[in-house]
Design an enzyme around this catalytic site. Structure first.
Site, PDB file in Angstrom:
ATOM      1  N   ILE A  78     -18.250  14.632   6.028  1.00  0.00           N
ATOM      2  CA  ILE A  78     -17.853  16.024   6.221  1.00  0.00           C
ATOM      3  C   ILE A  78     -18.043  16.814   4.925  1.00  0.00           C
ATOM      4  O   ILE A  78     -17.983  18.040   4.926  1.00  0.00           O
ATOM      5  CB  ILE A  78     -16.388  16.119   6.723  1.00  0.00           C
ATOM      6  CG1 ILE A  78     -15.470  15.270   5.833  1.00  0.00           C
ATOM      7  CG2 ILE A  78     -16.281  15.674   8.165  1.00  0.00           C
ATOM      8  CD1 ILE A  78     -13.995  15.463   6.128  1.00  0.00           C
TER       9      ILE A  78
ATOM     10  N   LYS B 130       0.864  -1.176   0.000  1.00  0.00           N
ATOM     11  CA  LYS B 130       0.000   0.000   0.000  1.00  0.00           C
ATOM     12  C   LYS B 130       0.901   1.227   0.000  1.00  0.00           C
ATOM     13  O   LYS B 130       2.063   1.153   0.393  1.00  0.00           O
ATOM     14  CB  LYS B 130      -0.875  -0.011   1.256  1.00  0.00           C
ATOM     15  CG  LYS B 130      -2.163   0.756   1.137  1.00  0.00           C
ATOM     16  CD  LYS B 130      -3.353  -0.091   0.733  1.00  0.00           C
ATOM     17  CE  LYS B 130      -4.588   0.749   0.625  1.00  0.00           C
ATOM     18  NZ  LYS B 130      -5.781   0.017   0.289  1.00  0.00           N
TER      19      LYS B 130
HETATM   20  N1  LIG Z   1     -11.987   2.666  -3.293  1.00  0.00           N
HETATM   21  C1  LIG Z   1     -11.993   1.348  -3.149  1.00  0.00           C
HETATM   22  O1  LIG Z   1     -12.276   0.605  -4.100  1.00  0.00           O
HETATM   23  C2  LIG Z   1     -11.687   0.726  -1.818  1.00  0.00           C
HETATM   24  C3  LIG Z   1     -11.761   1.466  -0.659  1.00  0.00           C
HETATM   25  N2  LIG Z   1     -11.566   0.834   0.557  1.00  0.00           N
HETATM   26  C4  LIG Z   1     -11.645   1.596   1.795  1.00  0.00           C
HETATM   27  O2  LIG Z   1     -12.959   2.166   1.922  1.00  0.00           O
HETATM   28  C5  LIG Z   1     -12.853   3.437   2.580  1.00  0.00           C
HETATM   29  C6  LIG Z   1     -13.458   4.514   1.676  1.00  0.00           C
HETATM   30  O3  LIG Z   1     -12.742   4.530   0.442  1.00  0.00           O
HETATM   31  P1  LIG Z   1     -13.158   5.518  -0.753  1.00  0.00           P
HETATM   32  O4  LIG Z   1     -14.642   5.572  -0.851  1.00  0.00           O
HETATM   33  O5  LIG Z   1     -12.360   5.083  -1.908  1.00  0.00           O
HETATM   34  O6  LIG Z   1     -12.589   6.894  -0.217  1.00  0.00           O
HETATM   35  P2  LIG Z   1     -13.072   8.382  -0.607  1.00  0.00           P
HETATM   36  O7  LIG Z   1     -11.932   9.268  -0.304  1.00  0.00           O
HETATM   37  O8  LIG Z   1     -13.645   8.390  -1.971  1.00  0.00           O
HETATM   38  O9  LIG Z   1     -14.267   8.632   0.434  1.00  0.00           O
HETATM   39  C7  LIG Z   1     -14.092   8.796   1.809  1.00  0.00           C
HETATM   40  C8  LIG Z   1     -15.221   9.663   2.301  1.00  0.00           C
HETATM   41  O10 LIG Z   1     -15.142   9.749   3.725  1.00  0.00           O
HETATM   42  C9  LIG Z   1     -15.469  11.084   4.070  1.00  0.00           C
HETATM   43  N3  LIG Z   1     -15.005  11.403   5.412  1.00  0.00           N
HETATM   44  C10 LIG Z   1     -13.787  11.850   5.806  1.00  0.00           C
HETATM   45  N4  LIG Z   1     -13.784  12.072   7.132  1.00  0.00           N
HETATM   46  C11 LIG Z   1     -15.026  11.755   7.579  1.00  0.00           C
HETATM   47  C12 LIG Z   1     -15.648  11.758   8.863  1.00  0.00           C
HETATM   48  N5  LIG Z   1     -15.004  12.185   9.960  1.00  0.00           N
HETATM   49  N6  LIG Z   1     -16.939  11.359   8.959  1.00  0.00           N
HETATM   50  C13 LIG Z   1     -17.609  10.955   7.848  1.00  0.00           C
HETATM   51  N7  LIG Z   1     -17.081  10.939   6.631  1.00  0.00           N
HETATM   52  C14 LIG Z   1     -15.802  11.314   6.492  1.00  0.00           C
HETATM   53  C15 LIG Z   1     -14.827  11.925   2.978  1.00  0.00           C
HETATM   54  O11 LIG Z   1     -15.369  13.233   2.925  1.00  0.00           O
HETATM   55  C16 LIG Z   1     -15.165  11.085   1.740  1.00  0.00           C
HETATM   56  O12 LIG Z   1     -16.403  11.449   1.177  1.00  0.00           O
HETATM   57  C17 LIG Z   1     -11.370   3.653   2.890  1.00  0.00           C
HETATM   58  O13 LIG Z   1     -11.094   3.151   4.182  1.00  0.00           O
HETATM   59  C18 LIG Z   1     -10.673   2.778   1.857  1.00  0.00           C
HETATM   60  O14 LIG Z   1      -9.396   2.382   2.270  1.00  0.00           O
HETATM   61  C19 LIG Z   1     -11.318  -0.506   0.644  1.00  0.00           C
HETATM   62  C20 LIG Z   1     -11.251  -1.276  -0.479  1.00  0.00           C
HETATM   63  C21 LIG Z   1     -11.342  -0.711  -1.820  1.00  0.00           C
HETATM   64  O1  LIG Z   2      -9.351  -1.141  -4.760  1.00  0.00           O
HETATM   65  C1  LIG Z   2      -8.251  -0.879  -5.270  1.00  0.00           C
HETATM   66  O2  LIG Z   2      -8.113  -0.055  -6.178  1.00  0.00           O
HETATM   67  C2  LIG Z   2      -7.019  -1.622  -4.832  1.00  0.00           C
HETATM   68  C3  LIG Z   2      -7.223  -2.495  -3.669  1.00  0.00           C
HETATM   69  C4  LIG Z   2      -7.018  -1.790  -2.381  1.00  0.00           C
HETATM   70  O3  LIG Z   2      -6.176  -0.955  -2.229  1.00  0.00           O
HETATM   71  C5  LIG Z   2      -7.860  -2.137  -1.247  1.00  0.00           C
HETATM   72  O4  LIG Z   2      -8.649  -3.085  -1.364  1.00  0.00           O
HETATM   73  O5  LIG Z   2      -7.767  -1.483  -0.202  1.00  0.00           O
END
Ligand SMILES: NC(=O)C1=CN([C@@H]2O[C@H](COP(=O)(O)OP(=O)(O)OC[C@H]3O[C@@H](n4cnc5c(N)ncnc54)[C@H](O)[C@@H]3O)[C@@H](O)[C@H]2O)C=CC1
Ligand SMILES: O=C(O)CCC(=O)C(=O)O
Length: 377
Positions: free
Chosen positions: A211, A87
């Site tokens: 947020i 990562k």
């Molecule tokens: N994007 C993906 O395909 C994957 C994401 N994840 C995990 O899922 C989670 C979300 O990922 P994404 O949607 O890609 O990230 P993102 O950055 O698109 O969304 C995160 C959201 O959380 C919000 N946020 C930040 N602080 C906050 C708080 N205090 N309270 C409520 N909301 C808050 C942000 O404003 C944003 O809208 C992360 O932990 C990431 O590691 C896991 C596997 C794959």
């Molecule tokens: O979802 C991705 O783009 C890569 C996989 C990953 O980083 C995750 O599952 O947290």
């Protein structure tokens, strides 16, 4: 053995907790400050997204990347993809500090690892960022199909979470129907927003928290169109609301001593990586009768897609593997029950056995051992 190295460095090595490699990336001309962590390449080259976050210290960033990369080792083992755990984190505010040149500089660092690490989007980063990075290296995944990628990996991640919620409902409520239940969604970003939309389409009611006001307004408008509800919760109120399932889709560590006391839900299942602050918090959830869906089982859809991209992408295959999160999770729930252990312990044991079995055949990834990886090097 390392006495000649100063105390600070010895501490850093101690912190590696069994990781193979850490790369600190510094490019003053673009402002890039990043850390790449490779946890374990027993199963194949490291694969994992890149997070951008305004960490308050280098230690905080290091702690995050070490935990996230370790989680990827387990996620890859559970999803049965031939990759290891890695990562990256970029230190900076995704709303203010991004530029194409910063991501190109990051791409150069990824390239310097010569195929030991493949990366794409995560929290705070987007496909556009990685179009820039892919100008410097072939080791980028999750870019649009027009750029040779599989597209937005948060689409299968969200789908996998929804299948995980179905499996969880089956165990807790006796039916895998999503309708008629109330879910608290923390984080309406790339994954959380899509999960929220699919739950509304299925006839669920939501509490939502983010947020980012635009995201909240967006899902509330969508709820209106679909005849459901999406009631806003202030960020500190998400843990104490009464609902059926808590769906964390923002950051990790949110299941801890403080929040477990407040939770009034029957299950926790969401996309956020590293939801349990510590292993003992899985035990505390079990004690309280809250079913926990191990994060790396439920959120593997994105990994399944980006891993598939590296084999030669096939949409149907990705969909079928993502749907199988439903049965994998039911298996983990069953095993945890049989062994009277937590669901996260059951998942960890399953993955550790799979890695150990493979270790007997090879212990370290190199391209010469696995010529098939030449396709993307
Ligand atoms: N994007 C993906 O395909 C994957 C994401 N994840 C995990 O899922 C989670 C979300 O990922 P994404 O949607 O890609 O990230 P993102 O950055 O698109 O969304 C995160 C959201 O959380 C919000 N946020 C930040 N602080 C906050 C708080 N205090 N309270 C409520 N909301 C808050 C942000 O404003 C944003 O809208 C992360 O932990 C990431 O590691 C896991 C596997 C794959
Ligand atoms: O979802 C991705 O783009 C890569 C996989 C990953 O980083 C995750 O599952 O947290």
């Amino acid at each position: 053995m390392i006495k000649h190295i100063g105390y600070e460095q010895e501490t850093l090595l101690d912190k590696m907790h069994g990781h193979e490699q850490i790369v600190f990336c510094n490019d003053p001309s673009t402002g890039l400050r990043a850390i790449i962590a490779i946890h374990n390449t027993t199963l194949g080259p490291a694969l994992g997204g890149c997070r951008m976050f305004p960490y308050s210290s280098m230690d905080e960033a290091l702690e995050d990347v070490l935990r996230l990369s370790r989680g990827m080792t387990y996620k890859c083992a559970a999803a049965d993809v031939d990759f290891g755990g890695g990562k990256a984190v970029i230190i900076g505010d995704p709303l203010k500090d991004k530029s194409p040149s910063l991501f190109r500089a990051f791409g150069q660092f990824v390239d310097s690892l010569n195929g030991r690490f493949y990366t794409g989007t995560d929290m705070g980063t987007s496909m556009e960022d990685f179009i820039s990075a892919s100008k410097e290296t072939n080791c980028i995944v999750g870019v649009p199909e027009a750029y040779g990628g599989g597209g937005d990996s948060s689409v299968p991640t969200a789908l996998g979470v929804v299948y995980g919620l179905r499996a969880t409902n089956k165990v807790v409520f006796g039916t895998d129907d999503l309708a008629g239940r109330t879910y608290i969604i923390q984080g309406l970003g790339k994954v959380g927003y899509k999960v929220a939309e699919q739950l509304l389409e299925a006839g669920a009611d939501l509490y939502v928290s983010d947020i980012n006001e635009e995201a909240v307004k967006g899902i509330q408008a969508r709820a209106k169109e679909l005849g459901g509800t999406a009631q806003f919760l202030e960020k500190n109120d998400v843990y104490k609301a009464e609902a059926d399932v808590f769906v964390p889709c923002a950051f990790g560590g949110i299941i801890n001593d403080d929040t477990i006391d407040q939770l009034k839900v029957k299950a926790v299942a969401g996309s956020a990586n590293n939801q349990l602050l510590l292993q003992k918090h899985g035990e505390a959830l079990k004690k309280k009768g809250i079913l926990y869906a191990p994060d790396y089982i439920v959120n593997a859809g994105g990994l399944i897609q980006v891993a598939d991209e590296l084999y030669t992408y096939n949409k149907e295959r990705v969909l079928a593997k993502t749907k199988s999160i439903y049965t994998s999770l039911l298996e983990i729930y069953k095993q945890a029950d049989l062994d009277d252990i937590t669901t996260s312990q059951a998942a960890d044991r399953f993955c550790e056995k799979r890695i150990q079995d493979r270790k007997e055949h090879n212990s370290f990834f190199t391209h010469t051992k696995r010529p098939k990886w030449e396709i993307r090097k």
